[in-house]
Scaffold this motif. Structure first.
Motif, short mmCIF file in Angstrom:
data_model
loop_
_atom_site.label_atom_id
_atom_site.label_comp_id
_atom_site.label_asym_id
_atom_site.label_seq_id
_atom_site.Cartn_x
_atom_site.Cartn_y
_atom_site.Cartn_z
N ARG A 1 -28.45 -1.77 -95.95
CA ARG A 1 -28.71 -3.01 -96.68
C ARG A 1 -30.00 -2.82 -97.47
O ARG A 1 -30.75 -1.89 -97.24
CB ARG A 1 -28.90 -4.18 -95.71
N VAL A 2 -30.26 -3.74 -98.38
CA VAL A 2 -31.52 -3.67 -99.13
C VAL A 2 -32.68 -3.97 -98.19
O VAL A 2 -32.51 -4.62 -97.15
CB VAL A 2 -31.51 -4.64 -100.34
N SER A 3 -33.87 -3.51 -98.56
CA SER A 3 -35.05 -3.77 -97.74
C SER A 3 -35.74 -5.05 -98.21
O SER A 3 -35.56 -5.48 -99.35
CB SER A 3 -36.02 -2.59 -97.85
N PRO A 4 -36.56 -5.66 -97.35
CA PRO A 4 -37.32 -6.82 -97.79
C PRO A 4 -38.21 -6.52 -98.99
O PRO A 4 -38.38 -7.37 -99.87
CB PRO A 4 -38.14 -7.19 -96.55
N GLY A 5 -38.78 -5.33 -99.05
CA GLY A 5 -39.61 -4.95 -100.20
C GLY A 5 -38.81 -4.94 -101.49
O GLY A 5 -39.29 -5.36 -102.54
N ALA B 1 -32.01 -3.86 -84.44
CA ALA B 1 -31.90 -2.55 -85.10
C ALA B 1 -32.41 -2.56 -86.54
O ALA B 1 -31.86 -1.89 -87.41
CB ALA B 1 -30.46 -2.04 -85.05
N GLY B 2 -33.45 -3.36 -86.80
CA GLY B 2 -34.04 -3.38 -88.14
C GLY B 2 -33.35 -4.27 -89.14
O GLY B 2 -33.72 -4.31 -90.30
N THR C 1 -30.78 -7.87 -94.86
CA THR C 1 -31.70 -6.76 -95.10
C THR C 1 -31.66 -5.79 -93.93
O THR C 1 -31.16 -6.10 -92.84
CB THR C 1 -33.16 -7.24 -95.29
N ASP C 2 -32.22 -4.62 -94.19
CA ASP C 2 -32.31 -3.57 -93.19
C ASP C 2 -33.57 -2.78 -93.49
O ASP C 2 -34.00 -2.69 -94.65
CB ASP C 2 -31.08 -2.66 -93.29
N LEU C 3 -34.13 -2.19 -92.47
CA LEU C 3 -35.24 -1.28 -92.69
C LEU C 3 -34.73 -0.03 -93.40
O LEU C 3 -33.60 0.41 -93.16
CB LEU C 3 -35.85 -0.85 -91.35
N PRO C 4 -35.57 0.58 -94.22
CA PRO C 4 -35.18 1.87 -94.80
C PRO C 4 -35.04 2.92 -93.68
O PRO C 4 -35.63 2.77 -92.61
CB PRO C 4 -36.34 2.23 -95.73
N ARG C 5 -34.31 3.97 -93.94
CA ARG C 5 -34.12 5.03 -92.94
C ARG C 5 -35.46 5.60 -92.46
O ARG C 5 -35.61 5.93 -91.28
CB ARG C 5 -33.25 6.14 -93.52
N GLU C 6 -36.42 5.71 -93.38
CA GLU C 6 -37.72 6.29 -93.03
C GLU C 6 -38.46 5.48 -91.95
O GLU C 6 -39.31 6.00 -91.25
CB GLU C 6 -38.65 6.38 -94.26
N LEU C 7 -38.09 4.20 -91.83
CA LEU C 7 -38.73 3.33 -90.84
C LEU C 7 -37.82 3.04 -89.65
O LEU C 7 -38.09 2.14 -88.85
CB LEU C 7 -39.17 2.02 -91.50
N GLY C 8 -36.72 3.78 -89.55
CA GLY C 8 -35.84 3.65 -88.40
C GLY C 8 -34.60 2.80 -88.61
O GLY C 8 -33.81 2.63 -87.69
N GLY C 9 -34.41 2.26 -89.78
CA GLY C 9 -33.21 1.46 -90.05
C GLY C 9 -32.04 2.33 -90.47
O GLY C 9 -32.17 3.55 -90.64
N ASP C 10 -30.91 1.70 -90.67
CA ASP C 10 -29.73 2.41 -91.15
C ASP C 10 -29.76 2.59 -92.66
O ASP C 10 -29.05 3.42 -93.19
CB ASP C 10 -28.44 1.65 -90.78
#
Length: 177
Positions: free
Chosen positions: A65-69, A38-39, A53-62
């Motif tokens: 968490r912080v993003s890798p970027g 789930a990202g 980490t987590d994907l940003p919402r714009e990319l389908g994550g919740d």
């Protein structure tokens, strides 16, 4: 850790490297990222610490968490602050305030594997990274502070990794060999 302890450690290491240059070539501690679905990822340090980490919402994550970027920008900022502070200690300066903010501009075409409107391939990473240093060093001239900051940024390993385009080697283990 006190400024004196940091300075003493730097001086010991510099002496060792001057005496035995071969010890300067080291392999850094690995970071191992594990997919949680789930990202989300969990990245492990050998000492047991972990970063999530987590994907940003714009990319389908919740987006919980912080993003890798963001971690890349955080690594740049914290490394720059640390290297400037180390230099300040070497030069007998005591910053009253030392803060680095890192922002970047990205073209999402690259991340998504899409050509730009003009048909050109888009860069997958940031187009530009901007470091803003806020620093106050009582008793130091503006020129000395500027020199300190510029040298610290130049010597920052994380900034150098991007500015000097470090080669990336890829090894793939698909579990069949």
């Amino acid at each position: 850790m006190s400024s004196e302890t940091i300075l003493a450690a730097q001086q010991r290491l510099a002496r060792l490297v001057r005496q035995r240059p071969a010890v300067a070539q080291i392999q850094d501690v690995p970071a191992t990222a594990l997919w949680e679905g789930a990202g989300r990822t969990r990245t492990l340090h050998p000492d047991g610490n972990a970063v999530y980490t987590d994907l940003p919402r714009e990319l389908g994550g919740d987006g919980e968490r912080v993003s890798p970027g963001w971690l890349l920008r955080a690594a740049l900022a914290s490394c720059a602050v640390t290297r400037i502070a180390m230099l300040a200690v070497e030069h007998g300066m005591q910053p009253e305030r030392l803060e680095v903010e890192v922002t970047s501009d990205t073209d999402l075409h690259g991340l998504l594997g899409l050509a730009r409107e003009d048909g050109q391939r888009a860069v997958t990473g940031p187009l530009e990274i901007h470091l803003r240093v806020r620093i106050s060093v009582p008793g130091a001239s503006d020129a000395d502070v500027r020199k300190l900051v510029e040298q610290g940024i130049h010597l920052s390993p994380m900034v150098g990794a991007l500015a000097e385009a470090v080669p990336v080697r890829l090894d793939i283990d698909n579990g069949t060999g």
